[in-house]
Write a protein that holds these residues in place. Structure first.
Motif, PDB file in Angstrom:
ATOM      1  N   ARG A  93       0.799  -1.293  -0.180  1.00 53.29           N
ATOM      2  CA  ARG A  93       0.013   0.314  -0.162  1.00 53.29           C
ATOM      3  C   ARG A  93       1.031   0.721   0.075  1.00 53.29           C
ATOM      4  N   ALA A  94       1.809   1.284   0.725  1.00 53.15           N
ATOM      5  CA  ALA A  94       2.503   2.702   0.834  1.00 53.15           C
ATOM      6  C   ALA A  94       3.356   2.617  -0.641  1.00 53.15           C
ATOM      7  N   LEU A  95       4.403   2.066  -1.157  1.00 51.61           N
ATOM      8  CA  LEU A  95       4.335   1.583  -3.074  1.00 51.61           C
ATOM      9  C   LEU A  95       3.086   2.481  -3.668  1.00 51.61           C
ATOM     10  N   ASP A  96       2.424   1.838  -3.318  1.00 46.19           N
ATOM     11  CA  ASP A  96       0.791   2.335  -4.300  1.00 46.19           C
ATOM     12  C   ASP A  96       0.694   4.153  -4.013  1.00 46.19           C
TER      13      ASP A  96
ATOM     14  N   LEU B 208       6.128   9.612   3.968  1.00 40.50           N
ATOM     15  CA  LEU B 208       4.940   7.739   3.641  1.00 40.50           C
ATOM     16  C   LEU B 208       6.222   6.930   4.087  1.00 40.50           C
ATOM     17  N   GLN B 209       6.898   6.961   4.167  1.00 38.48           N
ATOM     18  CA  GLN B 209       7.898   5.739   4.666  1.00 38.48           C
ATOM     19  C   GLN B 209       7.839   5.725   6.255  1.00 38.48           C
ATOM     20  N   VAL B 210       7.281   6.674   7.013  1.00 39.45           N
ATOM     21  CA  VAL B 210       7.559   6.596   8.185  1.00 39.45           C
ATOM     22  C   VAL B 210       6.180   5.714   8.415  1.00 39.45           C
ATOM     23  N   ARG B 211       5.285   6.546   8.278  1.00 36.56           N
ATOM     24  CA  ARG B 211       3.988   6.003   8.155  1.00 36.56           C
ATOM     25  C   ARG B 211       4.072   5.039   8.149  1.00 36.56           C
ATOM     26  N   ALA B 212       4.201   4.249   6.962  1.00 39.13           N
ATOM     27  CA  ALA B 212       4.076   2.751   6.303  1.00 39.13           C
ATOM     28  C   ALA B 212       4.960   1.839   7.533  1.00 39.13           C
ATOM     29  N   GLN B 213       6.069   2.357   7.781  1.00 41.14           N
ATOM     30  CA  GLN B 213       6.924   1.781   9.254  1.00 41.14           C
ATOM     31  C   GLN B 213       5.977   1.914  10.157  1.00 41.14           C
ATOM     32  N   GLN B 214       4.952   2.719  10.912  1.00 37.79           N
ATOM     33  CA  GLN B 214       4.495   2.707  12.413  1.00 37.79           C
ATOM     34  C   GLN B 214       3.225   1.314  11.963  1.00 37.79           C
TER      35      GLN B 214
ATOM     36  N   LEU C  33       9.543   1.888  -9.279  1.00 40.21           N
ATOM     37  CA  LEU C  33       8.514   1.726  -8.432  1.00 40.21           C
ATOM     38  C   LEU C  33       7.662   1.135  -9.033  1.00 40.21           C
ATOM     39  N   ASP C  34       7.145   0.858 -10.192  1.00 40.71           N
ATOM     40  CA  ASP C  34       6.888  -0.411 -10.472  1.00 40.71           C
ATOM     41  C   ASP C  34       7.503  -2.187 -10.714  1.00 40.71           C
ATOM     42  N   ARG C  35       8.354  -1.771 -10.733  1.00 41.59           N
ATOM     43  CA  ARG C  35       9.277  -2.882 -10.491  1.00 41.59           C
ATOM     44  C   ARG C  35       8.928  -3.461  -9.251  1.00 41.59           C
ATOM     45  N   GLN C  36       9.542  -2.303  -8.330  1.00 39.69           N
ATOM     46  CA  GLN C  36       9.263  -2.824  -6.935  1.00 39.69           C
ATOM     47  C   GLN C  36       8.209  -3.512  -6.761  1.00 39.69           C
TER      48      GLN C  36
ATOM     49  N   ARG D  87      -3.244 -10.566  -7.647  1.00 39.85           N
ATOM     50  CA  ARG D  87      -3.397  -9.549  -8.167  1.00 39.85           C
ATOM     51  C   ARG D  87      -3.795  -8.745  -6.607  1.00 39.85           C
ATOM     52  N   VAL D  88      -3.409  -7.510  -6.397  1.00 39.33           N
ATOM     53  CA  VAL D  88      -3.915  -6.781  -6.132  1.00 39.33           C
ATOM     54  C   VAL D  88      -4.741  -5.661  -6.188  1.00 39.33           C
ATOM     55  N   GLU D  89      -5.162  -4.916  -6.292  1.00 35.69           N
ATOM     56  CA  GLU D  89      -5.158  -3.913  -6.948  1.00 35.69           C
ATOM     57  C   GLU D  89      -5.336  -2.938  -6.023  1.00 35.69           C
ATOM     58  N   ALA D  90      -4.125  -1.720  -6.928  1.00 35.77           N
ATOM     59  CA  ALA D  90      -3.869  -0.681  -6.402  1.00 35.77           C
ATOM     60  C   ALA D  90      -5.244  -0.178  -5.612  1.00 35.77           C
ATOM     61  N   LYS D  91      -4.597   0.914  -4.534  1.00 35.40           N
ATOM     62  CA  LYS D  91      -6.076   1.478  -3.723  1.00 35.40           C
ATOM     63  C   LYS D  91      -4.656   2.842  -2.858  1.00 35.40           C
ATOM     64  N   ALA D  92      -5.814   4.254  -3.224  1.00 38.57           N
ATOM     65  CA  ALA D  92      -4.365   5.263  -2.274  1.00 38.57           C
ATOM     66  C   ALA D  92      -5.034   5.330  -1.265  1.00 38.57           C
ATOM     67  N   TRP D  93      -3.607   6.162  -0.404  1.00 43.09           N
ATOM     68  CA  TRP D  93      -3.485   5.198   0.651  1.00 43.09           C
ATOM     69  C   TRP D  93      -4.960   5.895   2.158  1.00 43.09           C
ATOM     70  N   GLU D  94      -5.037   7.113   1.670  1.00 41.75           N
ATOM     71  CA  GLU D  94      -5.945   7.788   2.863  1.00 41.75           C
ATOM     72  C   GLU D  94      -7.223   7.179   2.265  1.00 41.75           C
ATOM     73  N   THR D  95      -7.566   6.859   1.271  1.00 37.31           N
ATOM     74  CA  THR D  95      -8.900   5.817   1.160  1.00 37.31           C
ATOM     75  C   THR D  95      -9.004   4.493   2.207  1.00 37.31           C
TER      76      THR D  95
END
Length: 467
Positions: free
Chosen positions: A180-183, A444-450, A234-237, A257-265
């Motif tokens: 989700r963080a990568l999305d 964003l990375q810090v929030r994902a790491q939390q 980022l696409d490759r990652q 497959r996992v559909e990409a979704k915005a973080w805030e949603t």
């Protein structure tokens, strides 16, 4: 009765010595749990009671997509399947050990035809049928200890299966948040690329009109190219992380497959859940890997007693009954019947040091099991301390990042305004854009790491917590 007069004192002596074959069970690993964890820990929780379950901790995030992934992992993950199979094996070993304590009964039917030497060459047929019963009297408690050790092994296998499930569940949740963080990261970079492309188009028109230098165009072309390259990276990652998640849930990467979704949603994006660490002493009963190591140590202690029991005599009782006759129809007649009862006391006198070596081997296994139990306790406390430290550090870092992000956004707005009025060159605007992009991605990375650190804390606590 006289034939058993020497057997009774010997059996009684063996029973008296039975206690010597056991080993006292260790109560701890020589480690006293601290009164509190070193790293700061909260006593509050923002999680609903439903989520405080060792087998479904991910419910605290209220994410249907994560719920589905966790359910699929528990059904199809190979590590979970292997652990379940080991539990099945361990339970079968319990039944096997218990069966040895019971009388063993077998039935047989035999027919033979032969002639006797020195007599008429005419052959005769003999039919025999019978039942045999064998039973070992557990004088030294060896068979009982074997059953107890197998039971402890089975309990350890069940705890290890729970730990395997928890590790997989934690890995699924951590990988999911990374995805989700990568999305969101890709969305930020794509947004920046779109802004660069729009600015480049305007600048090219101004260059054609002679209003700006070629250098401004080249600089923007550089930013567009490098941002496009970052987007492809980022696409490759993301593909790699998505494939890793597919393997965790037991799917083929080509079809997962996992559909990409915005973080805030996301339903969990508002705030990171608070998980109370509780008392350190509770950790030793919560962690399945610790309780499994304890059971393995106790089973090893039982096996030391089994090895010592080899020095004591064994009492075996056998009985047989049946019949033999030249005619198959007469095998069960009264005249053909026979029976026997035998009691055997066996004691090894000289074995070349095998029993002593067996005891030393069992004691070595016990020493290893004790060290592994102690190590599991140390690792458990280390995992909690590291997770708490991460949560505390990331919380502070997130506050700093939020301040920096607001400042970077303000700096970018001011740079645009100054550039429009001709006070600064386009280079200053590009610097402000790069800085804002970098800080946005760091935030964003810090929030994902939390969120990932919260998952690690839950796993370190054994998957459950109390308020």
């Amino acid at each position: 009765m006289s034939r058993y007069k020497h057997l009774i004192p010997l059996s009684f002596a063996a029973l008296l010595l039975t206690g010597c074959a056991g080993e006292p069970l260790a109560k701890d690993a020589g480690l006293t749990p601290p009164a509190a964890f070193k790293a700061p820990a909260t006593n509050e929780t923002t999680t609903p009671p439903l989520a405080q379950r060792a087998d479904a901790f991910w419910l605290i995030f209220s994410d249907p997509a994560l719920d589905d992934l966790e359910a699929r992992a528990m059904t199809h993950n190979t590590d979970v399947a292997i652990a379940a199979a080991r539990v099945q094996q361990a339970r079968a070993l319990i039944r096997q050990a218990r069966a040895v304590q019971l009388p063993q009964v077998s039935a047989g039917l035999q027919s033979s035809r032969a002639s006797q030497t020195g007599q008429s060459p005419k052959a005769s047929t003999l039919h025999a049928a019978g039942l045999d019963l064998g039973y070992e009297v557990d004088l030294s408690g060896r068979l009982l200890k074997a059953t107890q050790a197998a039971t402890l092994d089975a309990t350890a296998a069940e705890d290890n299966a729970k730990w395997a499930q928890l590790l997989v569940q934690g890995a699924v949740a951590e990988t999911y948040f990374a995805l989700r963080a990568l999305d969101e990261d890709r969305a930020i970079v794509a947004e920046t690329l779109e802004a660069y492309q729009g600015t480049l188009s305007v600048t090219q028109n101004r260059y054609a009109a002679g209003e700006v230098a070629e250098l401004d165009v080249v600089r923007l072309q550089t930013e567009v190219a490098t941002t496009e390259a970052e987007l492809k990276a980022l696409d490759r990652q993301r593909a790699q992380v998505e494939n890793a998640l597919g393997l965790l849930v037991g799917d083929l990467p080509s079809t997962f497959r996992v559909e990409a979704k915005a973080w805030e949603t996301q339903p969990w994006a508002g705030a990171v859940p608070l998980i109370p660490a509780g008392l350190p002493s509770e950790l030793l009963t919560r962690r399945p890997d610790v309780t499994a190591a304890e059971k393995i140590m106790q089973a090893a202690q039982k096996r030391v007693g089994i090895a010592k029991a080899a020095w004591f005599p064994r009492l075996s009782l056998t009985a047989s009954a049946g019949g033999a006759s030249n005619e198959l129809s007469d095998v069960f007649s009264d005249s053909a019947r026979n029976w026997s009862v035998t009691a055997i006391v066996a004691q090894a006198i000289f074995d070349g040091g095998q029993r002593k070596a067996g005891i030393e081997l069992a004691q070595g296994d016990l020493a290893i099991a004790f060290a592994q139990y102690r190590q599991s306790v140390l690792l458990a406390f280390g995992d909690v301390e590291n997770a708490l430290s991460d949560i505390e550090g990331l919380s502070s870092e997130a506050e700093t990042q939020a301040t920096g992000l607001a400042a970077a956004r303000r700096a970018l707005d001011l740079s645009h305004a100054r550039y429009k009025h001709g006070y600064v060159s386009q280079l200053e605007v590009l610097d402000a854009q790069r800085s804002y992009l970098r800080i946005r991605r760091q935030d964003l990375q810090v929030r994902a790491q939390q969120y990932q650190a919260t998952v690690r804390l839950i796993r370190a606590l054994g998957g459950e917590w109390t308020v």
